[in-house]
Design an enzyme around this catalytic site. Sequence first.
Site, short mmCIF file in Angstrom:
data_model
loop_
_atom_site.label_atom_id
_atom_site.label_comp_id
_atom_site.label_asym_id
_atom_site.label_seq_id
_atom_site.Cartn_x
_atom_site.Cartn_y
_atom_site.Cartn_z
N GLY A 90 37.43 51.50 50.36
CA GLY A 90 37.41 53.06 50.93
C GLY A 90 36.23 53.52 51.70
N SER A 123 35.25 45.15 49.14
CA SER A 123 34.94 46.13 50.54
C SER A 123 33.40 47.28 50.18
CB SER A 123 36.23 47.06 51.26
OG SER A 123 35.90 47.87 52.45
N ALA A 124 33.89 48.81 49.94
CA ALA A 124 32.77 49.22 49.42
C ALA A 124 32.61 49.31 48.22
CB ALA A 124 33.56 50.89 49.60
N HIS A 160 33.86 42.56 55.80
CA HIS A 160 34.88 42.92 56.91
C HIS A 160 33.96 42.34 57.70
CE1 HIS A 160 37.45 45.98 54.53
NE2 HIS A 160 36.46 46.07 54.50
N GLU A 196 36.81 39.21 56.23
CA GLU A 196 37.78 38.99 55.47
C GLU A 196 38.65 38.36 55.19
OE1 GLU A 196 40.48 41.84 57.40
OE2 GLU A 196 39.13 42.96 57.25
#
Length: 245
Positions: A90, A123-124, A160, A196
């Site tokens: 997020g 991710s985050a 990413h 990714e």
Amino acid sequence: GGPRRLLLVSNSTLHGGGYLGHCQQHIKSFLGEKVKRVLFVPYALHDRDGYARTAREKFESLGYGLDSIHESCDPVEAVRKSEAIFIGGGNTFRLLKALYDNCLIQEIRKRVLEDGIPYMGSSAGTNVATISINTTNDMPIVYPPSLQALGLVPFNINPHYLDPDVKSTHMGETREERIRQYHEEPNTPPVLGLREGAMLLVEGDKATLQGVTGARLFLRGKKPTEHEPGTDFSFLLIDSNLQNL
């Protein structure tokens, strides 16, 4: 106790697949059979209830129970009792601010680095596992008290990671240029650009690139280098001052 165990995933969803579909076998082998329940941290998204439902569905399909920290009346106690922690993706600024607001930075560090419980980030959640969130792609929509993160590894990651599109007419900075600008500042640690589909498995003092895509490693003052899945990145764990090599 036990050595640190981290699974740092670039992204939650890979094109053509469902939530955590591309890494579900990695998750199962990482968590193993000892872990029965995972503590999920949904702070990076505004809709925490919806996010917890998505994560719970996935982890239950893999055979694990899932408790979301936002449903606990005492987040610190939830971390202290957790068997494993998963922090989802997020907005990295929103996530880090919530970790500080709930006094969880030191608590998570202790559980992972001293008690040896597994930590998974996507991710985050991968961004906050590193020294700082200086190399996130996210907009600073809120203001955490510091950009310093959990420091579970002594370098930074850019999830990413995107290669420049040779056909593009876009004149803005590439991801590589932005990381180079970061390294123009003194004493900046290495940055691992995870494409990714890539993830980094850390077990004690061993770090291995896994997944289906490669990674690009940026050291201050050096040319970036290209690395395939299976690469041993253990040297990144030794010292964050690799730019002095």
